[in-house]
Design a protein around this motif. Structure first.
Motif, PDB file in Angstrom:
ATOM      1  N   GLY A  54       4.142  13.891  -0.606  1.00 46.42           N
ATOM      2  CA  GLY A  54       2.713  14.120  -0.391  1.00 46.42           C
ATOM      3  C   GLY A  54       2.466  15.043   0.782  1.00 46.42           C
TER       4      GLY A  54
ATOM      5  N   THR B 156      -2.775  16.960 -11.800  1.00 42.21           N
ATOM      6  CA  THR B 156      -2.529  16.541 -10.416  1.00 42.21           C
ATOM      7  C   THR B 156      -3.727  16.843  -9.529  1.00 42.21           C
ATOM      8  OG1 THR B 156      -0.147  16.883 -10.659  1.00 42.21           O
ATOM      9  CG2 THR B 156      -1.028  16.847  -8.422  1.00 42.21           C
TER      10      THR B 156
ATOM     11  N   GLY C 294      -2.818   8.788  -7.954  1.00 42.34           N
ATOM     12  CA  GLY C 294      -2.951   9.357  -6.617  1.00 42.34           C
ATOM     13  C   GLY C 294      -3.253   8.269  -5.604  1.00 42.34           C
TER      14      GLY C 294
ATOM     15  N   VAL D  25      -4.243   7.656  -1.426  1.00 40.44           N
ATOM     16  CA  VAL D  25      -4.645   8.209  -0.138  1.00 40.44           C
ATOM     17  C   VAL D  25      -4.600   7.088   0.893  1.00 40.44           C
ATOM     18  CG1 VAL D  25      -6.472   9.289   1.216  1.00 40.44           C
ATOM     19  CG2 VAL D  25      -6.089  10.004  -1.147  1.00 40.44           C
TER      20      VAL D  25
ATOM     21  N   TYR E 288      -3.136  10.754   4.585  1.00 37.24           N
ATOM     22  CA  TYR E 288      -2.021  11.271   3.791  1.00 37.24           C
ATOM     23  C   TYR E 288      -2.323  11.001   2.325  1.00 37.24           C
ATOM     24  CZ  TYR E 288       2.823  11.425   1.971  1.00 37.24           C
ATOM     25  OH  TYR E 288       3.971  11.694   1.254  1.00 37.24           O
ATOM     26  N   SER E 289      -2.009  11.974   1.452  1.00 35.83           N
ATOM     27  CA  SER E 289      -2.213  11.783   0.015  1.00 35.83           C
ATOM     28  C   SER E 289      -0.963  12.167  -0.748  1.00 35.83           C
ATOM     29  CB  SER E 289      -3.395  12.624  -0.482  1.00 35.83           C
ATOM     30  OG  SER E 289      -3.066  14.004  -0.456  1.00 35.83           O
ATOM     31  N   VAL E 290      -0.729  11.475  -1.836  1.00 35.15           N
ATOM     32  CA  VAL E 290       0.425  11.753  -2.684  1.00 35.15           C
ATOM     33  C   VAL E 290       0.052  11.420  -4.127  1.00 35.15           C
ATOM     34  CG1 VAL E 290       1.389   9.442  -2.329  1.00 35.15           C
ATOM     35  CG2 VAL E 290       2.882  11.329  -3.038  1.00 35.15           C
ATOM     36  N   VAL E 291       0.562  12.206  -5.063  1.00 33.93           N
ATOM     37  CA  VAL E 291       0.293  12.005  -6.486  1.00 33.93           C
ATOM     38  C   VAL E 291       1.626  11.909  -7.213  1.00 33.93           C
ATOM     39  CG1 VAL E 291      -0.765  12.954  -8.566  1.00 33.93           C
ATOM     40  CG2 VAL E 291      -1.889  13.268  -6.353  1.00 33.93           C
ATOM     41  N   ASN E 292       1.746  10.906  -8.070  1.00 33.74           N
ATOM     42  CA  ASN E 292       2.978  10.705  -8.841  1.00 33.74           C
ATOM     43  C   ASN E 292       2.666  10.539 -10.325  1.00 33.74           C
ATOM     44  OD1 ASN E 292       4.952  10.669  -6.678  1.00 33.74           O
ATOM     45  ND2 ASN E 292       4.066   8.694  -6.073  1.00 33.74           N
TER      46      ASN E 292
ATOM     47  N   ASN F  54      -5.813  14.056  -7.411  1.00 36.35           N
ATOM     48  CA  ASN F  54      -5.732  14.152  -5.955  1.00 36.35           C
ATOM     49  C   ASN F  54      -7.117  14.328  -5.333  1.00 36.35           C
ATOM     50  OD1 ASN F  54      -4.144  14.339  -3.504  1.00 36.35           O
ATOM     51  ND2 ASN F  54      -4.706  16.499  -3.455  1.00 36.35           N
TER      52      ASN F  54
ATOM     53  N   ARG G 285       6.368   6.870   0.927  1.00 30.57           N
ATOM     54  CA  ARG G 285       5.823   7.669  -0.179  1.00 30.57           C
ATOM     55  C   ARG G 285       6.100   9.147   0.101  1.00 30.57           C
ATOM     56  NH1 ARG G 285       2.114   4.876  -3.382  1.00 30.57           N
ATOM     57  NH2 ARG G 285       1.619   2.776  -2.644  1.00 30.57           N
TER      58      ARG G 285
END
Length: 263
Positions: free
Chosen positions: A185, A240, A212, A214, A196-200, A244, A182
């Motif tokens: 992030g 976002t 999002g 995590v 770890y976090s990521v937003v798509n 998040n 991923r």
């Protein structure tokens, strides 16, 4: 009674033979054992019957003396006994080491109790705070709870999963592999042993959805939080930052709930 020179010659004992001593044979998997003692042989000479009868006790004593001077005779080894000299270098008969630290978590906690009701209401308006647990093939190792609701035209979905790995090393490897899959992030400081976090953003039939994710690791446990939203009236997705922060908020609650699964 004195023994003549000829008698002494006749009674000369055979050289030291391995069969008259204790022979210890061992392999890394087989305990040592000892060959039984053979009777010390005395050479036969054509002596007169009377002399032979008189010298027999002397021969027996001499043979016994020779056996004693050749070194102590090891008694038969007790079952399971292994002498240090028979242990090959680098091998050990001890049981496997038990010094490895035990896993911090043996089972996954109840996932629907992992997020407080107040948090559920703020992240998923209109959802039942009890949530719905998703069936799992092994609830000891993986449990997931889901909340979703349509409030007006706003749709929100929240999933919280607990996954228990056989060891901390395997959990770390799994965490790092998922993070690598991923991109885009960033790390979440102060959450577990690593987070770890990521937003798509995705678009389907002109409808936007922002999701999002995590990932957090605590010892041999993984916490996976997925939080997504859409607006069916505007066809737009929440911002976002909103998604998040919502996912991180739920992840913090879930990490705190891991205490219920401690082994």
């Amino acid at each position: 009674m004195a023994v003549t020179g000829r008698a002494r010659t006749a009674l000369a004992l055979p050289p030291h033979r391995q069969s008259c001593d204790t022979v210890a044979l061992s392999t890394p998997r087989t305990p040592p054992y000892h060959l039984p003692h053979e009777k010390c042989a005395v050479r036969s000479f054509p002596l007169p019957l009377t002399l032979t009868a008189r010298l027999s006790p002397v021969a027996v004593l001499a043979c016994a003396g020779w056996a004693l001077t050749s070194g102590p005779v090891a008694p038969p080894a007790a079952a399971g006994h292994q002498t240090p000299q028979n242990t090959p270098a680098g091998s050990s008969s001890a049981a496997p080491s038990t010094t490895a630290a035990a896993n911090a978590y043996a089972t996954a906690p109840a996932p629907c109790a992992g997020v407080p009701g107040a948090t559920v209401k703020s992240l998923v308006p209109g959802a039942k705070t009890a949530g719905k647990e998703i069936p799992s093939t092994d609830t000891r190792l993986r449990r997931t709870c889901s909340w979703n609701a349509l409030h007006g035209y706003d749709y929100r979905w929240l999933d919280v999963s607990f996954e228990i790995s056989p060891s901390e090393q395997e959990a770390k490897k799994e965490y790092e592999q998922r993070v690598a899959e991923r991109g885009g992030g960033g790390a979440v400081p102060g959450l577990g042993d690593g987070a770890y976090s990521v937003v798509n953003l995705t678009t389907e039939d002109k409808q936007e959805t922002r999701e999002g994710v995590v990932l957090a690791r605590v010892a041999n446990a993984l916490v996976v939080v997925t939080y997504s939203g859409s607006d069916f009236e505007s066809k737009k997705a929440p911002g976002t930052d909103e998604i998040n922060k919502g996912a991180i908020k739920a992840a913090k609650s879930a990490v705190a709930a891991l205490g219920g699964g401690r082994g």
